[in-house]
Design a protein around this motif. Structure first.
Motif, PDB file in Angstrom:
ATOM      1  N   ARG A 212      -1.252  13.344 -10.330  1.00  0.00           N
ATOM      2  CA  ARG A 212      -2.009  13.585  -9.088  1.00  0.00           C
ATOM      3  C   ARG A 212      -2.838  12.369  -8.703  1.00  0.00           C
ATOM      4  NH1 ARG A 212      -3.460  19.520 -11.301  1.00  0.00           N
ATOM      5  NH2 ARG A 212      -1.757  20.695 -10.304  1.00  0.00           N
ATOM      6  N   ALA A 213      -3.407  11.698  -9.689  1.00  0.00           N
ATOM      7  CA  ALA A 213      -4.185  10.489  -9.398  1.00  0.00           C
ATOM      8  C   ALA A 213      -3.308   9.420  -8.757  1.00  0.00           C
ATOM      9  CB  ALA A 213      -4.832   9.964 -10.678  1.00  0.00           C
ATOM     10  N   ALA A 214      -2.069   9.275  -9.273  1.00  0.00           N
ATOM     11  CA  ALA A 214      -1.153   8.284  -8.700  1.00  0.00           C
ATOM     12  C   ALA A 214      -0.696   8.692  -7.301  1.00  0.00           C
ATOM     13  CB  ALA A 214       0.050   8.103  -9.616  1.00  0.00           C
ATOM     14  N   LEU A 215      -0.448   9.981  -7.093  1.00  0.00           N
ATOM     15  CA  LEU A 215       0.077  10.448  -5.812  1.00  0.00           C
ATOM     16  C   LEU A 215      -0.925  10.308  -4.672  1.00  0.00           C
ATOM     17  CD1 LEU A 215       2.108  13.633  -6.843  1.00  0.00           C
ATOM     18  CD2 LEU A 215       2.964  11.355  -6.264  1.00  0.00           C
ATOM     19  N   GLU A 216      -2.171  10.042  -4.993  1.00  0.00           N
ATOM     20  CA  GLU A 216      -3.156   9.818  -3.936  1.00  0.00           C
ATOM     21  C   GLU A 216      -2.806   8.601  -3.085  1.00  0.00           C
ATOM     22  OE1 GLU A 216      -6.980   9.581  -5.755  1.00  0.00           O
ATOM     23  OE2 GLU A 216      -7.027  11.725  -6.287  1.00  0.00           O
ATOM     24  N   ARG A 217      -1.890   7.749  -3.575  1.00  0.00           N
ATOM     25  CA  ARG A 217      -1.482   6.569  -2.815  1.00  0.00           C
ATOM     26  C   ARG A 217      -0.489   6.905  -1.703  1.00  0.00           C
ATOM     27  NH1 ARG A 217      -2.653   1.661  -5.915  1.00  0.00           N
ATOM     28  NH2 ARG A 217      -1.010   0.593  -4.743  1.00  0.00           N
ATOM     29  N   GLY A 218      -0.050   8.152  -1.621  1.00  0.00           N
ATOM     30  CA  GLY A 218       0.759   8.589  -0.483  1.00  0.00           C
ATOM     31  C   GLY A 218       2.240   8.261  -0.567  1.00  0.00           C
ATOM     32  N   TYR A 219       2.843   8.434  -1.733  1.00  0.00           N
ATOM     33  CA  TYR A 219       4.270   8.151  -1.886  1.00  0.00           C
ATOM     34  C   TYR A 219       5.121   9.192  -1.163  1.00  0.00           C
ATOM     35  CZ  TYR A 219       2.601   5.040  -5.536  1.00  0.00           C
ATOM     36  OH  TYR A 219       1.939   4.049  -6.220  1.00  0.00           O
ATOM     37  N   ARG A 220       6.302   8.754  -0.714  1.00  0.00           N
ATOM     38  CA  ARG A 220       7.239   9.657  -0.048  1.00  0.00           C
ATOM     39  C   ARG A 220       8.428  10.002  -0.933  1.00  0.00           C
ATOM     40  NH1 ARG A 220       8.556   7.505   5.839  1.00  0.00           N
ATOM     41  NH2 ARG A 220       9.559   9.556   5.879  1.00  0.00           N
ATOM     42  N   ARG A 221       8.744   9.134  -1.922  1.00  0.00           N
ATOM     43  CA  ARG A 221       9.796   9.450  -2.891  1.00  0.00           C
ATOM     44  C   ARG A 221       9.216   9.309  -4.293  1.00  0.00           C
ATOM     45  NH1 ARG A 221      15.835   7.003  -3.162  1.00  0.00           N
ATOM     46  NH2 ARG A 221      16.092   8.647  -1.617  1.00  0.00           N
ATOM     47  N   VAL A 222       9.475  10.312  -5.134  1.00  0.00           N
ATOM     48  CA  VAL A 222       8.987  10.315  -6.508  1.00  0.00           C
ATOM     49  C   VAL A 222      10.151  10.611  -7.442  1.00  0.00           C
ATOM     50  CG1 VAL A 222       7.452  11.421  -8.182  1.00  0.00           C
ATOM     51  CG2 VAL A 222       6.675  11.055  -5.829  1.00  0.00           C
TER      52      VAL A 222
END
Length: 204
Positions: A93-103
């Motif tokens: 969740r901390a990393a996803l705060e950067r707004g990625y569209r593909r994971v």
């Protein structure tokens, strides 16, 4: 390619703080690789080392989730899986705060059910899975997402019947003679020779 290596810090339910290595593209990107290690297969071991290199070259950022019990040398029991999942989710969740569209979530052994559970809870992003030597029925909890499962015939957990089953979105790659580390035991030449095919499959 220009990248920066830093870390994300989370506080673990096993006690203490954990530093998760985080490599990011200096020009920015909307793609993220998340690596979830095995019980004894750490994020700097060959499969993850070269997968991370491949992902960075493809323009991904790369988060290497560390487990507190590994960092602190503590024992681990399967009863603590909910805590391990919660710890891993904190880092994700901390990393996803950067707004990625593909994971892309890549798990190894113990990390494969974690990858499946985390992926099934993500929304609003294009999610894919790489499952190195899946355990605990991890290949069954992919929720129909695009998933690549890789295993060797010398892995004691290998099951031809399981590989033959059809599940939406799931594709298997089976490597003859490779063990649970996706290596040929005690044969470094054969182990290294298998790596390009394994990583190329993940690139695809």
């Amino acid at each position: 390619m220009s990248v920066t290596t830093s870390s994300l810090t989370t506080h673990s339910r096993f006690g203490g703080a954990v530093q998760h290595p985080f490599v990011t593209q200096n020009d920015g990107t909307d793609k993220l690789l998340i690596m979830l290690p095995g019980h004894g297969y750490l994020v700097d071991y060959p499969l993850f080392y070269y997968l991370r290199a491949a992902a960075l070259k493809l323009g991904y950022d790369a988060l290497s989730v560390q487990y507190a019990f590994q960092v602190g040398g503590q024992p681990f029991s399967m009863e603590r899986m909910p805590d391990l999942l919660a710890d891993s989710l904190d880092a994700v969740r901390a990393a996803l705060e950067r707004g990625y569209r593909r994971v892309v979530l890549a798990g190894k052994s113990l990390g494969t059910p974690l990858a499946g559970q985390i992926a099934s809870g993500l929304s609003g992003v294009d999610v894919r899975l790489i499952l190195f030597t899946p355990v605990g029925g991890a290949h069954l909890i992919t929720s129909g997402l695009p998933a690549l499962a890789l295993i060797g015939t010398a892995d004691e957990r290998y099951s031809a019947a399981a590989v033959a089953e059809q599940h939406p979105g799931l594709r298997w790659r089976v490597f003859d003679g490779l063990d649970h580390s996706l290596e040929v035991r005690w044969d470094w030449r054969a182990s290294l020779a298998a790596l390009p095919e394994i990583i190329a499959a993940c690139e695809g």
